[in-house]
Design an enzyme around this catalytic site. Structure first.
Site, PDB file in Angstrom:
ATOM      1  N   CYS A   1     -23.744-110.095 -33.001  1.00 38.29           N
ATOM      2  CA  CYS A   1     -23.174-111.185 -32.160  1.00 38.29           C
ATOM      3  C   CYS A   1     -22.958-112.548 -32.763  1.00 38.29           C
ATOM      4  CB  CYS A   1     -24.159-111.132 -31.109  1.00 38.29           C
ATOM      5  SG  CYS A   1     -23.398-112.019 -29.692  1.00 38.29           S
TER       6      CYS A   1
ATOM      7  N   HIS B   1     -26.739-105.919 -28.740  1.00 37.67           N
ATOM      8  CA  HIS B   1     -28.112-105.927 -28.913  1.00 37.67           C
ATOM      9  C   HIS B   1     -28.929-105.073 -28.364  1.00 37.67           C
ATOM     10  CE1 HIS B   1     -27.352-110.503 -29.448  1.00 37.67           C
ATOM     11  NE2 HIS B   1     -26.497-110.386 -28.207  1.00 37.67           N
TER      12      HIS B   1
HETATM   13  N1  GLN Z   1     -23.081-117.915 -28.774  1.00 38.76           N
HETATM   14  C1  GLN Z   1     -22.165-116.769 -28.959  1.00 38.76           C
HETATM   15  C2  GLN Z   1     -21.453-116.358 -28.053  1.00 38.76           C
HETATM   16  O1  GLN Z   1     -21.683-116.867 -26.715  1.00 38.76           O
HETATM   17  C3  GLN Z   1     -23.021-115.588 -29.401  1.00 38.76           C
HETATM   18  C4  GLN Z   1     -24.055-115.001 -28.292  1.00 38.76           C
HETATM   19  C5  GLN Z   1     -24.746-114.241 -28.871  1.00 38.76           C
HETATM   20  O2  GLN Z   1     -25.256-114.124 -30.017  1.00 38.76           O
HETATM   21  N2  GLN Z   1     -25.363-113.258 -27.819  1.00 38.76           N
HETATM   22  O3  GLN Z   1     -20.027-115.695 -28.111  1.00 38.76           O
END
Ligand code: GLN
Length: 256
Positions: free
Chosen positions: A104, A201
């Site tokens: 992510c 995740h």
């Molecule tokens: N902040 C980033 C987004 O919202 C990554 C989010 C995350 O790692 N879950 O796209």
């Protein structure tokens, strides 16, 4: 969790795992990916030596496997400057076929940039040929994707960034349920050399042991020339296979 690389790290069965930015980039228990790699290495008869790297730390030599997790936009801002200082080392490691898992927020920053929905541009390190544009809508929910390499991949996504792949990377998988990289095409994640990048995740590896074994086997082969498991306990591996299969079946029945 953190253990220093010890002098025995050069012995014939030890794999050095570097966990990148666990303080700022570790949401939804992405840290669990490191636990899976450590435990599966043990069950295969290898030893894992886990080291944490946070902003300002010295970058260690002899990293065999690198893992990094997701983060809020704010966490990405915190690490962005430090990430640029280690970018040449990370790019060199990827070109040298060090296996890496980037989830992510770190996946986004392995690309060229992440432009948040407020217009802030967080530069990436260009290790992967992709870019990410923040949207006003968050892509949230369970994901089922399918990969030729790893079969069905199960996980959970929550991101505002929409990632678009360039020709220099391949997608990790094709989405069957959920959004994946963006709401326009059907791809999830990215693959380049021994790098696996994903929005998912869960954490990802407990439910997707094929990816865990790919990463640890590449690390072992790269370091020792061959993967020669000496299973400490076949029953542990069997029990784990049974549990992860149950988790996969359960995950596949979850609503979006
Ligand atoms: N902040 C980033 C987004 O919202 C990554 C989010 C995350 O790692 N879950 O796209």
């Amino acid at each position: 969790m953190s253990e220093t690389l010890n002098p025995a790290a050069g012995d014939d069965r030890t794999i050095n795992i570097l966990q990148l930015y666990p303080r700022d980039m570790n949401i939804y228990g992405d840290w669990g990916n490191v636990l899976v790699l450590k435990q599966r290495l043990k069950w295969h008869g290898y030893t894992a030596n886990v080291l944490d790297y946070n902003p300002g730390d010295g970058f260690p030599a002899d990293v065999d496997l690198l893992v990094g997790g997701g983060g809020q936009d704010s966490g990405q801002v915190v690490i962005q400057e430090d990430l640029q200082t280690i970018a040449p080392a990370l790019r060199a490691m990827a070109e040298d076929d060090v296996p890496m898992l980037a989830i992510c927020g770190l996946y986004q920053l392995f690309g060229r940039f992440f432009k948040t929905h407020t217009g802030t541009v967080i530069p990436g390190i260009g290790l992967l040929d992709l870019e990410t544009h923040g949207g006003t809508e968050r892509l949230i929910g369970n994901v089922l994707s399918v990969s030729e390499e790893f079969g069905e991949i199960h996980g959970y996504e929550n991101h505002s960034g929409q990632t678009f792949l360039g020709p220099g990377v391949k997608p990790l998988a094709q989405v069957r349920k959920g959004e994946g990289n963006n709401s326009k095409d059907t791809w999830e994640g990215a693959r380049y050399r021994n790098v696996v990048a994903s929005y998912l995740h869960g954490s990802l590896l407990p439910k997707n042991p094929a990816i865990a074994d790919f990463l640890l086997q590449q690390a072992v082969i790269r370091k020792f020339g061959a993967f020669e498991p000496r299973p400490e306990s076949a029953s542990d591996l069997d029990e784990l296979a049974r549990l992860s299969e149950l988790a996969r079946q359960h995950a596949s029945q979850r609503p979006r």
